[in-house]
Scaffold this active site. Structure first.
Site, PDB file in Angstrom:
ATOM      1  N   LEU A   1       0.241  48.559   9.048  1.00 51.79           N
ATOM      2  CA  LEU A   1       0.393  47.666   7.721  1.00 51.79           C
ATOM      3  C   LEU A   1      -0.723  46.126   8.849  1.00 51.79           C
ATOM      4  CD1 LEU A   1       3.402  47.259   5.553  1.00 51.79           C
ATOM      5  CD2 LEU A   1       1.227  48.211   5.899  1.00 51.79           C
TER       6      LEU A   1
ATOM      7  N   LYS B   1       1.663  46.683  16.777  1.00 55.47           N
ATOM      8  CA  LYS B   1      -0.045  47.096  16.570  1.00 55.47           C
ATOM      9  C   LYS B   1      -0.744  46.311  17.375  1.00 55.47           C
ATOM     10  CE  LYS B   1      -3.047  45.900  12.332  1.00 55.47           C
ATOM     11  NZ  LYS B   1      -2.868  45.401  13.000  1.00 55.47           N
ATOM     12  N   ASP B   2      -0.461  45.030  17.809  1.00 57.53           N
ATOM     13  CA  ASP B   2      -0.864  43.683  18.607  1.00 57.53           C
ATOM     14  C   ASP B   2      -0.874  43.941  19.632  1.00 57.53           C
ATOM     15  OD1 ASP B   2      -3.001  42.508  16.442  1.00 57.53           O
ATOM     16  OD2 ASP B   2      -0.634  41.955  15.981  1.00 57.53           O
TER      17      ASP B   2
ATOM     18  N   GLY C   1       0.765  33.919   9.082  1.00 61.51           N
ATOM     19  CA  GLY C   1       0.857  34.215   6.964  1.00 61.51           C
ATOM     20  C   GLY C   1       0.604  35.813   6.906  1.00 61.51           C
TER      21      GLY C   1
ATOM     22  N   HIS D   1       5.538  42.154   8.663  1.00 62.78           N
ATOM     23  CA  HIS D   1       6.170  40.839   9.855  1.00 62.78           C
ATOM     24  C   HIS D   1       8.280  40.737   8.714  1.00 62.78           C
ATOM     25  CE1 HIS D   1       2.477  39.543   8.312  1.00 62.78           C
ATOM     26  NE2 HIS D   1       2.427  39.414   9.657  1.00 62.78           N
TER      27      HIS D   1
HETATM   28  O1  PAF Z   1      -0.430  37.820  15.680  1.00 65.86           O
HETATM   29  C1  PAF Z   1      -0.693  36.900  15.103  1.00 65.86           C
HETATM   30  O2  PAF Z   1      -0.071  36.872  13.998  1.00 65.86           O
HETATM   31  C2  PAF Z   1      -0.771  35.991  15.948  1.00 65.86           C
HETATM   32  O3  PAF Z   1      -1.903  36.225  16.905  1.00 65.86           O
HETATM   33  C3  PAF Z   1       0.297  35.267  16.192  1.00 65.86           C
HETATM   34  C4  PAF Z   1       1.361  35.985  17.225  1.00 65.86           C
HETATM   35  C5  PAF Z   1       0.734  34.447  15.255  1.00 65.86           C
HETATM   36  C6  PAF Z   1      -0.804  33.604  17.167  1.00 65.86           C
HETATM   37  O4  PAF Z   1      -0.908  32.576  15.755  1.00 65.86           O
END
Ligand code: PAF
Length: 275
Positions: free
Chosen positions: A181, A146-147, A28, A34
């Site tokens: 972001l 980013k992750d 969220g 996103h």
């Molecule tokens: O990247 C994220 O927002 C979270 O780590 C994910 C992949 C939704 C898992 O909770």
């Protein structure tokens, strides 16, 4: 078509349409990053499911689980605007039985870099992502670069556990001044935000160099010159598939990744560097 909000597996089964389904897992507090994931997913599927679940398993005891931003009404509006078909928003009780025992181990890679600073974090991420995959049964799932370590571990899980799901990595979205972001950016004061720019500045400086030693030195120099208020956790140059540090003789693509606290907010960022 109206947006459907599903809270459990039976809601998801009823909401499932014909054709290819793409999942965009989120916690969220949706932002332009996103929205980009959703648009990329929409271009590749007939139906997009966005999950919104702040996953307690991936937060350590002293981390920001309870104060993580929760903006459900605005998130639903963003999903409507982006043409999402289903928002899956389960409760913690729906996702985790009180007597649960089994989860996913993120292995050695899950203990390195970000995993060294956040023990158990990636086990929690992979466990929830596997559960989301099982509940939604998507053909494709989209994650942000980013992750980067999370994305590498999800690809590893899909390969190691033979999951029939295509993983789409989507480039990081940045503010015009370079700040990546993040849902956590909303915690930053104007001063913090200025300090935070040292992260993307360090990555940019590193990415202009071409040997591991030069990349590390150029990025480190920017962090050393940062205004007060930046507490660097790590700056690493790693193999994108294993997240182990690359040797000085390395040639090919590597990930230059940084994590730091700005005030009380922990930020991460990375770029891909060609050596
Ligand atoms: O990247 C994220 O927002 C979270 O780590 C994910 C992949 C939704 C898992 O909770």
């Amino acid at each position: 078509m109206d947006l459907i909000v599903a809270e459990d597996r039976s809601d998801l089964v009823k909401a499932r349409g014909e054709g290819r389904v793409a999942l965009v897992p989120t916690m969220g507090a949706l932002h332009e990053g996103h929205r980009t994931l959703i648009r990329e997913a929409r271009g590749r599927a007939d139906q997009v499911v966005v999950s919104i679940f702040v996953n307690p398993l991936q937060f350590g005891p002293n981390e920001d689980y309870s104060r993580y931003p929760r903006t459900f009404a605005a998130d639903l509006e963003a999903c409507r605007e982006e043409g999402v078909s289903v928002v899956f928003a389960p409760s913690v009780q729906t996702m985790y039985h009180p007597d649960r025992q089994v989860g996913v181990s993120s292995g050695l890679m899950g203990t390195l870099v970000e995993g060294a600073s956040r023990p158990g974090h990636f086990d929690g991420v992979l466990t929830v992502v596997l559960k989301l995959f099982n509940l939604v049964s998507p053909d494709l799932a989209a994650f942000g670069q980013k992750d980067a370590q999370q994305l590498a571990l999800i690809r590893r899980m899909v390969a190691d556990l033979d999951l029939p799901i295509e993983i789409l990595g989507v480039p990081t979205v940045r503010e015009p001044d370079g700040l990546a972001l993040s849902s956590r950016n909303r915690y930053l004061s104007a001063d913090d935000r200025r300090v935070a720019l040292s992260l993307s500045g360090a990555l940019r400086a590193g990415a202009e160099r071409s040997t591991p030693a030069e990349v590390r030195a150029a990025a480190r120099a920017v962090l050393d010159e940062a205004p007060p208020g930046l507490a660097v956790d790590y700056l690493v140059l790693v193999d994108p598939a294993t997240f182990t540090e690359v040797p000085d003789s390395y040639a090919g693509e590597a990930v230059l990744a940084v994590a730091a606290k700005v005030g009380t907010t922990r930020l991460i960022d990375n770029v891909t560097v060609t050596l």
